[in-house]
Design a protein around this motif. Sequence first.
Motif, PDB file in Angstrom:
ATOM      1  N   PRO A 147      18.660  27.400 -31.866  1.00 56.44           N
ATOM      2  CA  PRO A 147      18.797  28.222 -30.655  1.00 56.44           C
ATOM      3  C   PRO A 147      20.157  28.917 -30.612  1.00 56.44           C
ATOM      4  CG  PRO A 147      19.037  25.899 -30.128  1.00 56.44           C
ATOM      5  CD  PRO A 147      18.592  25.966 -31.555  1.00 56.44           C
ATOM      6  N   LEU A 148      20.161  30.144 -30.125  1.00 55.26           N
ATOM      7  CA  LEU A 148      21.390  30.929 -30.032  1.00 55.26           C
ATOM      8  C   LEU A 148      21.880  30.976 -28.593  1.00 55.26           C
ATOM      9  CD1 LEU A 148      20.380  33.923 -32.334  1.00 55.26           C
ATOM     10  CD2 LEU A 148      21.839  31.979 -32.938  1.00 55.26           C
ATOM     11  N   LEU A 149      23.171  31.244 -28.428  1.00 56.84           N
ATOM     12  CA  LEU A 149      23.730  31.377 -27.092  1.00 56.84           C
ATOM     13  C   LEU A 149      23.040  32.514 -26.348  1.00 56.84           C
ATOM     14  CD1 LEU A 149      27.569  30.897 -27.668  1.00 56.84           C
ATOM     15  CD2 LEU A 149      26.061  29.422 -26.344  1.00 56.84           C
ATOM     16  N   ALA A 150      22.717  32.245 -25.089  1.00 52.30           N
ATOM     17  CA  ALA A 150      22.077  33.241 -24.235  1.00 52.30           C
ATOM     18  C   ALA A 150      23.013  33.614 -23.102  1.00 52.30           C
ATOM     19  CB  ALA A 150      20.759  32.679 -23.668  1.00 52.30           C
ATOM     20  N   LYS A 151      22.794  34.786 -22.521  1.00 53.34           N
ATOM     21  CA  LYS A 151      23.605  35.206 -21.393  1.00 53.34           C
ATOM     22  C   LYS A 151      23.367  34.270 -20.214  1.00 53.34           C
ATOM     23  CE  LYS A 151      23.822  40.086 -22.677  1.00 53.34           C
ATOM     24  NZ  LYS A 151      23.510  41.483 -22.276  1.00 53.34           N
ATOM     25  N   MET A 152      24.435  33.980 -19.500  1.00 49.69           N
ATOM     26  CA  MET A 152      24.340  32.999 -18.416  1.00 49.69           C
ATOM     27  C   MET A 152      23.525  33.502 -17.229  1.00 49.69           C
ATOM     28  SD  MET A 152      28.116  31.284 -18.506  1.00 49.69           S
ATOM     29  CE  MET A 152      28.818  30.731 -20.047  1.00 49.69           C
ATOM     30  N   ASN A 153      23.356  34.806 -17.120  1.00 52.61           N
ATOM     31  CA  ASN A 153      22.536  35.330 -16.026  1.00 52.61           C
ATOM     32  C   ASN A 153      21.123  35.676 -16.494  1.00 52.61           C
ATOM     33  OD1 ASN A 153      23.283  37.553 -17.561  1.00 52.61           O
ATOM     34  ND2 ASN A 153      23.370  38.939 -15.796  1.00 52.61           N
ATOM     35  N   ASN A 154      20.767  35.191 -17.690  1.00 50.90           N
ATOM     36  CA  ASN A 154      19.408  35.357 -18.189  1.00 50.90           C
ATOM     37  C   ASN A 154      18.434  34.682 -17.213  1.00 50.90           C
ATOM     38  OD1 ASN A 154      16.989  34.156 -19.730  1.00 50.90           O
ATOM     39  ND2 ASN A 154      17.772  35.635 -21.205  1.00 50.90           N
ATOM     40  N   THR A 155      17.317  35.330 -16.936  1.00 43.96           N
ATOM     41  CA  THR A 155      16.357  34.813 -15.955  1.00 43.96           C
ATOM     42  C   THR A 155      15.875  33.423 -16.325  1.00 43.96           C
ATOM     43  OG1 THR A 155      15.612  37.065 -15.460  1.00 43.96           O
ATOM     44  CG2 THR A 155      14.156  35.263 -14.806  1.00 43.96           C
ATOM     45  N   GLN A 188      15.685  29.110 -27.748  1.00 44.15           N
ATOM     46  CA  GLN A 188      15.017  29.103 -29.049  1.00 44.15           C
ATOM     47  C   GLN A 188      13.590  29.598 -28.842  1.00 44.15           C
ATOM     48  OE1 GLN A 188      15.299  25.447 -31.414  1.00 44.15           O
ATOM     49  NE2 GLN A 188      13.112  25.608 -31.850  1.00 44.15           N
ATOM     50  N   TYR A 189      13.135  30.480 -29.746  1.00 45.43           N
ATOM     51  CA  TYR A 189      11.795  31.052 -29.615  1.00 45.43           C
ATOM     52  C   TYR A 189      10.832  30.550 -30.682  1.00 45.43           C
ATOM     53  CZ  TYR A 189      13.961  34.264 -26.295  1.00 45.43           C
ATOM     54  OH  TYR A 189      14.631  34.790 -25.216  1.00 45.43           O
ATOM     55  N   HIS A 190      11.355  30.128 -31.833  1.00 44.21           N
ATOM     56  CA  HIS A 190      10.502  29.652 -32.921  1.00 44.21           C
ATOM     57  C   HIS A 190      11.096  28.360 -33.488  1.00 44.21           C
ATOM     58  CE1 HIS A 190       8.399  33.501 -32.861  1.00 44.21           C
ATOM     59  NE2 HIS A 190       9.573  34.113 -32.909  1.00 44.21           N
ATOM     60  N   PRO A 191      10.285  27.380 -33.848  1.00 43.72           N
ATOM     61  CA  PRO A 191       8.812  27.362 -33.776  1.00 43.72           C
ATOM     62  C   PRO A 191       8.286  27.114 -32.361  1.00 43.72           C
ATOM     63  CG  PRO A 191       9.606  25.304 -34.663  1.00 43.72           C
ATOM     64  CD  PRO A 191      10.818  26.168 -34.484  1.00 43.72           C
ATOM     65  N   GLY A 192       9.170  26.659 -31.450  1.00 42.83           N
ATOM     66  CA  GLY A 192       8.767  26.473 -30.058  1.00 42.83           C
ATOM     67  C   GLY A 192       9.695  27.266 -29.153  1.00 42.83           C
ATOM     68  N   HIS A 193       9.285  27.445 -27.918  1.00 46.52           N
ATOM     69  CA  HIS A 193      10.093  28.169 -26.931  1.00 46.52           C
ATOM     70  C   HIS A 193      10.832  27.136 -26.083  1.00 46.52           C
ATOM     71  CE1 HIS A 193      10.261  31.560 -23.674  1.00 46.52           C
ATOM     72  NE2 HIS A 193      11.446  31.077 -23.999  1.00 46.52           N
ATOM     73  N   ILE A 194      12.146  27.049 -26.265  1.00 45.35           N
ATOM     74  CA  ILE A 194      12.958  26.022 -25.603  1.00 45.35           C
ATOM     75  C   ILE A 194      14.185  26.676 -24.974  1.00 45.35           C
ATOM     76  CG2 ILE A 194      14.281  23.891 -25.933  1.00 45.35           C
ATOM     77  CD1 ILE A 194      12.549  23.289 -28.352  1.00 45.35           C
ATOM     78  N   VAL A 195      14.547  26.224 -23.766  1.00 48.06           N
ATOM     79  CA  VAL A 195      15.757  26.689 -23.087  1.00 48.06           C
ATOM     80  C   VAL A 195      16.666  25.481 -22.870  1.00 48.06           C
ATOM     81  CG1 VAL A 195      16.717  27.868 -21.086  1.00 48.06           C
ATOM     82  CG2 VAL A 195      14.438  28.496 -21.925  1.00 48.06           C
ATOM     83  N   ILE A 196      17.904  25.574 -23.335  1.00 46.10           N
ATOM     84  CA  ILE A 196      18.872  24.476 -23.215  1.00 46.10           C
ATOM     85  C   ILE A 196      20.035  24.962 -22.348  1.00 46.10           C
ATOM     86  CG2 ILE A 196      20.373  22.881 -24.471  1.00 46.10           C
ATOM     87  CD1 ILE A 196      18.654  23.531 -26.983  1.00 46.10           C
ATOM     88  N   LYS A 237       8.908  25.245 -23.074  1.00 44.63           N
ATOM     89  CA  LYS A 237       7.924  26.164 -22.501  1.00 44.63           C
ATOM     90  C   LYS A 237       6.699  26.351 -23.396  1.00 44.63           C
ATOM     91  CE  LYS A 237      10.613  28.927 -19.410  1.00 44.63           C
ATOM     92  NZ  LYS A 237      10.828  30.296 -18.919  1.00 44.63           N
ATOM     93  N   ARG A 238       6.869  26.151 -24.677  1.00 42.76           N
ATOM     94  CA  ARG A 238       5.777  26.325 -25.604  1.00 42.76           C
ATOM     95  C   ARG A 238       6.083  25.528 -26.871  1.00 42.76           C
ATOM     96  NH1 ARG A 238       6.467  31.377 -26.492  1.00 42.76           N
ATOM     97  NH2 ARG A 238       7.241  31.105 -28.621  1.00 42.76           N
ATOM     98  N   PRO A 239       5.133  24.853 -27.483  1.00 42.17           N
ATOM     99  CA  PRO A 239       3.687  24.868 -27.209  1.00 42.17           C
ATOM    100  C   PRO A 239       3.269  24.046 -26.005  1.00 42.17           C
ATOM    101  CG  PRO A 239       4.161  23.433 -29.057  1.00 42.17           C
ATOM    102  CD  PRO A 239       5.455  24.076 -28.683  1.00 42.17           C
ATOM    103  N   SER A 240       4.056  23.013 -25.661  1.00 39.64           N
ATOM    104  CA  SER A 240       3.756  22.225 -24.465  1.00 39.64           C
ATOM    105  C   SER A 240       4.791  22.569 -23.412  1.00 39.64           C
ATOM    106  CB  SER A 240       3.789  20.727 -24.794  1.00 39.64           C
ATOM    107  OG  SER A 240       5.066  20.373 -25.310  1.00 39.64           O
ATOM    108  N   GLN A 241       4.755  21.900 -22.280  1.00 39.19           N
ATOM    109  CA  GLN A 241       5.722  22.138 -21.224  1.00 39.19           C
ATOM    110  C   GLN A 241       6.367  20.825 -20.816  1.00 39.19           C
ATOM    111  OE1 GLN A 241       3.784  24.231 -18.014  1.00 39.19           O
ATOM    112  NE2 GLN A 241       3.898  26.205 -19.071  1.00 39.19           N
ATOM    113  N   GLY A 242       7.661  20.858 -20.564  1.00 38.30           N
ATOM    114  CA  GLY A 242       8.363  19.650 -20.161  1.00 38.30           C
ATOM    115  C   GLY A 242       9.800  19.950 -19.773  1.00 38.30           C
ATOM    116  N   LEU A 243      10.424  19.006 -19.067  1.00 37.99           N
ATOM    117  CA  LEU A 243      11.803  19.167 -18.616  1.00 37.99           C
ATOM    118  C   LEU A 243      12.531  17.832 -18.715  1.00 37.99           C
ATOM    119  CD1 LEU A 243      14.038  20.889 -17.249  1.00 37.99           C
ATOM    120  CD2 LEU A 243      13.101  20.148 -15.050  1.00 37.99           C
ATOM    121  N   GLN A 244      13.660  17.835 -19.393  1.00 34.62           N
ATOM    122  CA  GLN A 244      14.508  16.650 -19.492  1.00 34.62           C
ATOM    123  C   GLN A 244      15.866  16.978 -18.896  1.00 34.62           C
ATOM    124  OE1 GLN A 244      14.663  15.636 -23.652  1.00 34.62           O
ATOM    125  NE2 GLN A 244      12.712  14.546 -23.620  1.00 34.62           N
ATOM    126  N   VAL A 245      16.343  16.096 -18.012  1.00 35.98           N
ATOM    127  CA  VAL A 245      17.612  16.329 -17.332  1.00 35.98           C
ATOM    128  C   VAL A 245      18.475  15.082 -17.424  1.00 35.98           C
ATOM    129  CG1 VAL A 245      18.748  17.071 -15.208  1.00 35.98           C
ATOM    130  CG2 VAL A 245      16.402  17.813 -15.688  1.00 35.98           C
TER     131      VAL A 245
END
Length: 356
Positions: A147-155, A188-196, A237-245
């Motif tokens: 995964p690459l750094l994303a803008k902090m105001n990314n939706t 990260q978009y591949h192989p799964g869609h993940i937001v960290i 977000k993909r292929p499954s959905q989940g949230l860890q905090v």
Amino acid sequence: MKALIALILLVQLPIHKAVPAAPPPPLGCDDPEAEAAAEAAVNYINGQSHHGYKFTVNRVKDIRVVPQGPNNAIMFVDLELLETKCPILSPTPLENCTVRTLAEHAVEGDCDVKLQKVDGVFSVIASKCHSHEDSREDIRKVCPDCPLLAKMNNTEVLETVSAALNDYNSKTTDPYLRLLEIGRAQIQYHPGHIVIVEFAVGATNCSAEEAKANVEACQLLPEDQSNFGFCKAVMVKRPSQGLQVDCQLYGHQVPAPDIPLLSWPGVTYAHPGQDTSAGLAPNDVGITNHNLGLFHNNPVASESSSSEILRSMLAAKSVTKKAVAKVAQHDKVPRPVGFVPPPPPPCPGKIRHFDI
């Protein structure tokens, strides 16, 4: 007659001129004194920074010493820093902080620092720093799917931070946590869609249950009870959905005398008319990392010290580059049998972690 003979003999006596003392050899970037100066500088830089993460020394790129008298010297140091995983709020000592790896999208800092050393004690007079993330091309070479750094105001980033904080507050019996600032985010978009995401939080005067009734009434604890912490969340977000905090509160910390509570992360954002619900300072919108944009000029020092540090460091960098180029050019010349190569230039110093 005797007086004339004495005068002739006196004229013939050799005249001994005072030989000036040889200047001390240039200080090497890996010398213990240079490392001590770098340690003092980075501790000061982290102490003055109020956002993001702690930085550590990766390399002393250049150092110049200007003697001022017995046990007194001015030092100009050019530092290369790397971001660690320790938030600036964390009480963890810098020596115990892990450096963020290249695969985690590292952030590098560059600092020019002017110090004074009197009787073995260092004090920072002036400093100027900035930081930047490693290039995406370099990350892809090391880890194509990282995964690459994303803008902090990314939706997606803002949605993940909101969902993570709501999830934590809905399950805890501890005080309700309020968002202070977003530290960093990766997608990260591949192989799964993940937001960290990583973000700083502060405990409020409400319980999580009380916040459900009137969250607007929940304010950060007063200075003598303040309790800050840090959260990390991963949303799949993909292929499954989940949230860890995972959130950790550091407990009440007594800030240094010259660092008031209102200059701690996030707290500076609470000005009338500013929306801080997303944990973003007005000048942080659209950025991917908190820039180590630190500039300090000690008011006790001379007025010209801020410009002097830049002029001095630029001159020193120019000399160092010429020395390195000269050695590199010398290495291309065929060497005769028994040739002993000259020692490497005293700067830049060794890389302690990795090169960006």
